[in-house]
Design a protein around this motif. Sequence first.
Motif, PDB file in Angstrom:
ATOM      1  N   SER A  64     -26.557 -19.587  28.998  1.00  0.00           N
ATOM      2  CA  SER A  64     -28.031 -20.511  29.194  1.00  0.00           C
ATOM      3  C   SER A  64     -28.519 -20.298  30.391  1.00  0.00           C
ATOM      4  CB  SER A  64     -27.822 -21.955  28.867  1.00  0.00           C
ATOM      5  OG  SER A  64     -26.970 -22.310  27.580  1.00  0.00           O
ATOM      6  N   ALA A  65     -27.730 -20.413  31.564  1.00  0.00           N
ATOM      7  CA  ALA A  65     -28.321 -19.899  32.844  1.00  0.00           C
ATOM      8  C   ALA A  65     -28.552 -18.705  33.075  1.00  0.00           C
ATOM      9  CB  ALA A  65     -27.547 -20.521  33.955  1.00  0.00           C
ATOM     10  N   HIS A  66     -28.234 -17.568  32.410  1.00  0.00           N
ATOM     11  CA  HIS A  66     -28.149 -16.279  32.484  1.00  0.00           C
ATOM     12  C   HIS A  66     -28.636 -15.608  31.007  1.00  0.00           C
ATOM     13  CE1 HIS A  66     -25.761 -17.396  35.876  1.00  0.00           C
ATOM     14  NE2 HIS A  66     -26.149 -16.235  36.350  1.00  0.00           N
ATOM     15  N   SER A  67     -29.724 -16.343  30.410  1.00  0.00           N
ATOM     16  CA  SER A  67     -29.927 -15.968  29.209  1.00  0.00           C
ATOM     17  C   SER A  67     -30.693 -14.393  29.000  1.00  0.00           C
ATOM     18  CB  SER A  67     -30.840 -16.833  28.276  1.00  0.00           C
ATOM     19  OG  SER A  67     -31.914 -16.971  29.317  1.00  0.00           O
ATOM     20  N   VAL A  68     -31.421 -14.161  30.239  1.00  0.00           N
ATOM     21  CA  VAL A  68     -31.960 -12.736  30.487  1.00  0.00           C
ATOM     22  C   VAL A  68     -31.146 -11.758  30.948  1.00  0.00           C
ATOM     23  CG1 VAL A  68     -34.136 -13.820  30.187  1.00  0.00           C
ATOM     24  CG2 VAL A  68     -33.332 -13.509  32.599  1.00  0.00           C
ATOM     25  N   ASN A  69     -29.892 -12.137  31.617  1.00  0.00           N
ATOM     26  CA  ASN A  69     -29.006 -11.223  32.280  1.00  0.00           C
ATOM     27  C   ASN A  69     -27.910 -10.820  31.332  1.00  0.00           C
ATOM     28  OD1 ASN A  69     -29.984 -13.390  34.812  1.00  0.00           O
ATOM     29  ND2 ASN A  69     -30.595 -11.309  35.188  1.00  0.00           N
ATOM     30  N   TRP A  70     -28.220 -10.062  30.505  1.00  0.00           N
ATOM     31  CA  TRP A  70     -27.139  -9.754  29.494  1.00  0.00           C
ATOM     32  C   TRP A  70     -25.984  -8.995  30.194  1.00  0.00           C
ATOM     33  CZ3 TRP A  70     -26.452 -11.796  24.975  1.00  0.00           C
ATOM     34  CH2 TRP A  70     -27.745 -12.344  24.323  1.00  0.00           C
ATOM     35  N   ASN A  71     -26.282  -8.213  31.290  1.00  0.00           N
ATOM     36  CA  ASN A  71     -25.143  -7.585  31.990  1.00  0.00           C
ATOM     37  C   ASN A  71     -24.183  -8.463  32.353  1.00  0.00           C
ATOM     38  OD1 ASN A  71     -27.050  -8.386  33.601  1.00  0.00           O
ATOM     39  ND2 ASN A  71     -26.991  -6.537  35.053  1.00  0.00           N
ATOM     40  N   LEU A  72     -24.451  -9.774  32.904  1.00  0.00           N
ATOM     41  CA  LEU A  72     -23.875 -10.777  33.587  1.00  0.00           C
ATOM     42  C   LEU A  72     -23.152 -11.538  32.604  1.00  0.00           C
ATOM     43  CD1 LEU A  72     -26.041 -12.291  36.675  1.00  0.00           C
ATOM     44  CD2 LEU A  72     -24.155 -10.515  36.626  1.00  0.00           C
ATOM     45  N   THR A  73     -23.964 -11.779  31.374  1.00  0.00           N
ATOM     46  CA  THR A  73     -23.247 -12.414  30.250  1.00  0.00           C
ATOM     47  C   THR A  73     -22.336 -11.722  29.714  1.00  0.00           C
ATOM     48  OG1 THR A  73     -25.342 -13.425  29.834  1.00  0.00           O
ATOM     49  CG2 THR A  73     -23.757 -13.604  28.138  1.00  0.00           C
ATOM     50  N   MET A  74     -22.240 -10.495  29.647  1.00  0.00           N
ATOM     51  CA  MET A  74     -21.337  -9.580  28.889  1.00  0.00           C
ATOM     52  C   MET A  74     -19.902  -9.352  29.986  1.00  0.00           C
ATOM     53  SD  MET A  74     -22.050  -8.886  25.981  1.00  0.00           S
ATOM     54  CE  MET A  74     -23.502  -8.659  25.009  1.00  0.00           C
ATOM     55  N   ALA A  75     -20.452  -9.440  31.328  1.00  0.00           N
ATOM     56  CA  ALA A  75     -19.307  -9.209  32.274  1.00  0.00           C
ATOM     57  C   ALA A  75     -18.449 -10.516  32.216  1.00  0.00           C
ATOM     58  CB  ALA A  75     -19.984  -9.212  33.736  1.00  0.00           C
ATOM     59  N   ALA A  76     -19.053 -11.651  32.085  1.00  0.00           N
ATOM     60  CA  ALA A  76     -18.528 -13.106  32.088  1.00  0.00           C
ATOM     61  C   ALA A  76     -17.577 -13.126  30.805  1.00  0.00           C
ATOM     62  CB  ALA A  76     -19.294 -14.108  32.180  1.00  0.00           C
ATOM     63  N   THR A  77     -17.994 -12.664  29.756  1.00  0.00           N
ATOM     64  CA  THR A  77     -17.459 -12.551  28.470  1.00  0.00           C
ATOM     65  C   THR A  77     -16.204 -11.817  28.414  1.00  0.00           C
ATOM     66  OG1 THR A  77     -19.589 -12.754  27.156  1.00  0.00           O
ATOM     67  CG2 THR A  77     -17.778 -12.148  26.121  1.00  0.00           C
ATOM     68  N   LEU A  78     -16.190 -10.592  29.195  1.00  0.00           N
ATOM     69  CA  LEU A  78     -15.063  -9.867  29.276  1.00  0.00           C
ATOM     70  C   LEU A  78     -14.004 -10.229  30.206  1.00  0.00           C
ATOM     71  CD1 LEU A  78     -14.089  -7.080  28.182  1.00  0.00           C
ATOM     72  CD2 LEU A  78     -14.921  -5.979  30.587  1.00  0.00           C
ATOM     73  N   LEU A  79     -14.373 -11.159  31.121  1.00  0.00           N
ATOM     74  CA  LEU A  79     -13.345 -11.749  31.984  1.00  0.00           C
ATOM     75  C   LEU A  79     -12.697 -13.012  31.417  1.00  0.00           C
ATOM     76  CD1 LEU A  79     -15.395 -11.998  35.224  1.00  0.00           C
ATOM     77  CD2 LEU A  79     -13.136 -10.383  34.780  1.00  0.00           C
ATOM     78  N   VAL A  80     -13.486 -13.760  30.215  1.00  0.00           N
ATOM     79  CA  VAL A  80     -12.764 -14.567  29.528  1.00  0.00           C
ATOM     80  C   VAL A  80     -11.809 -14.138  28.474  1.00  0.00           C
ATOM     81  CG1 VAL A  80     -13.171 -16.334  27.836  1.00  0.00           C
ATOM     82  CG2 VAL A  80     -14.645 -16.262  29.758  1.00  0.00           C
ATOM     83  N   MET A  81     -12.160 -12.749  27.752  1.00  0.00           N
ATOM     84  CA  MET A  81     -11.335 -12.161  26.886  1.00  0.00           C
ATOM     85  C   MET A  81     -10.015 -11.579  27.522  1.00  0.00           C
ATOM     86  SD  MET A  81     -13.917 -10.554  24.085  1.00  0.00           S
ATOM     87  CE  MET A  81     -14.355  -9.615  25.142  1.00  0.00           C
ATOM     88  N   ALA A  82     -10.276 -11.172  28.948  1.00  0.00           N
ATOM     89  CA  ALA A  82      -9.089 -10.166  29.658  1.00  0.00           C
ATOM     90  C   ALA A  82      -7.881 -10.849  29.439  1.00  0.00           C
ATOM     91  CB  ALA A  82      -9.551  -9.640  30.791  1.00  0.00           C
ATOM     92  N   PRO A  83      -7.437 -12.282  29.932  1.00  0.00           N
ATOM     93  CA  PRO A  83      -6.230 -12.605  29.878  1.00  0.00           C
ATOM     94  C   PRO A  83      -5.483 -12.730  28.495  1.00  0.00           C
ATOM     95  CG  PRO A  83      -7.550 -14.029  31.249  1.00  0.00           C
ATOM     96  CD  PRO A  83      -8.578 -13.076  30.298  1.00  0.00           C
ATOM     97  N   VAL A  84      -6.291 -13.172  27.365  1.00  0.00           N
ATOM     98  CA  VAL A  84      -5.730 -13.096  25.995  1.00  0.00           C
ATOM     99  C   VAL A  84      -5.281 -11.666  25.655  1.00  0.00           C
ATOM    100  CG1 VAL A  84      -6.208 -13.634  23.488  1.00  0.00           C
ATOM    101  CG2 VAL A  84      -7.172 -14.952  25.467  1.00  0.00           C
ATOM    102  N   ILE A  85      -6.142 -10.690  25.932  1.00  0.00           N
ATOM    103  CA  ILE A  85      -5.943  -9.443  25.495  1.00  0.00           C
ATOM    104  C   ILE A  85      -4.632  -8.751  26.166  1.00  0.00           C
ATOM    105  CG2 ILE A  85      -6.790  -6.693  25.699  1.00  0.00           C
ATOM    106  CD1 ILE A  85      -9.497  -8.108  25.158  1.00  0.00           C
TER     107      ILE A  85
END
Length: 302
Positions: A260-281
């Motif tokens: 919600s805070a970075h709704s226009v910064n899709w690069n940062l949103t995708m980076a955060a998403t990848l960091l959240v998924m990384a431990p599970v993978i």
Amino acid sequence: MTTTALPPRATRTPGPARTPAQAASRARRKSVLHWIAVHTGALAVALFFLLPFVFVFLTSVMSDSQAMSGELWPHEWRWSNYADVFNTPGFLTWWRNSLLYAGLGTLFTVCSSIPVAYALAKFRFRGRRGAMILVISTMMLPPQVIVIPMYLVWAQQFGLSGSLWPLIIPMAFGDAYSIFLLRQFLLTIPKEYLESARVDGCGELRTLLTIVVPMAKPGIAAIALFQFFYCWNDYFGPQIYAAQNPGAWTLSYGLESFKSAHSVNWNLTMAATLLVMAPVIIVFFFAQKAFVEGVTLTGVKG
């Protein structure tokens, strides 16, 4: 009465017999074609599941302007996006809370489910079948049904609202799915091993720790991974109990605030998403062998 003679039936002349070398060559060609067909199909399926992760990764290293342009390949690889995500206020706190929730939740679930599953699988007592039915019946009860009374108990009676402890403490009393899965695995362990341990003077606790637990490692690994994934990805629980306290947010809940805070910064949103998924993978990659063995319930290898 006249009869007409039928023309003689054409006879097929047998072709030349194949030599053993020709038969072997033909078998090798069929084997190669089969290998190519199977691996081509497997590669296509793998790419189908892998492409979303590739898209997330490529978008995460793009600039702000390019991430919104629809181009698939980054002009400039901006690895600093990951540093920007880590420097976001609260992100490391969300990491710590997720590790605490997933780690303690997995530990409590495993330690409390093993004795119950062992008793239901190897002990003979009156009401054993009813106890198993009761455990299975709790799996049919949606958590949304009891969320209000449970919240009132934890908030009013124990004063633990605004923290993750209302989610962690109940796991110390077992998990129905983990008990069921582990019991099914323990049923495959021959009772002769347990009887031999008892003849040698081992009590039930020592038998459980020295005989059953080492032989049930695949099943234990499976329930541990299931519980870790559940806790790491849990969004509903932290939303109920920790929403009013940002210091108790987990990654799954904090990611929504980050988006919600970075709704226009899709690069940062995708980076955060990848960091959240990384431990599970990473966890699944290193533990997939034990995970598959536990899920398929392959008991003792003879």
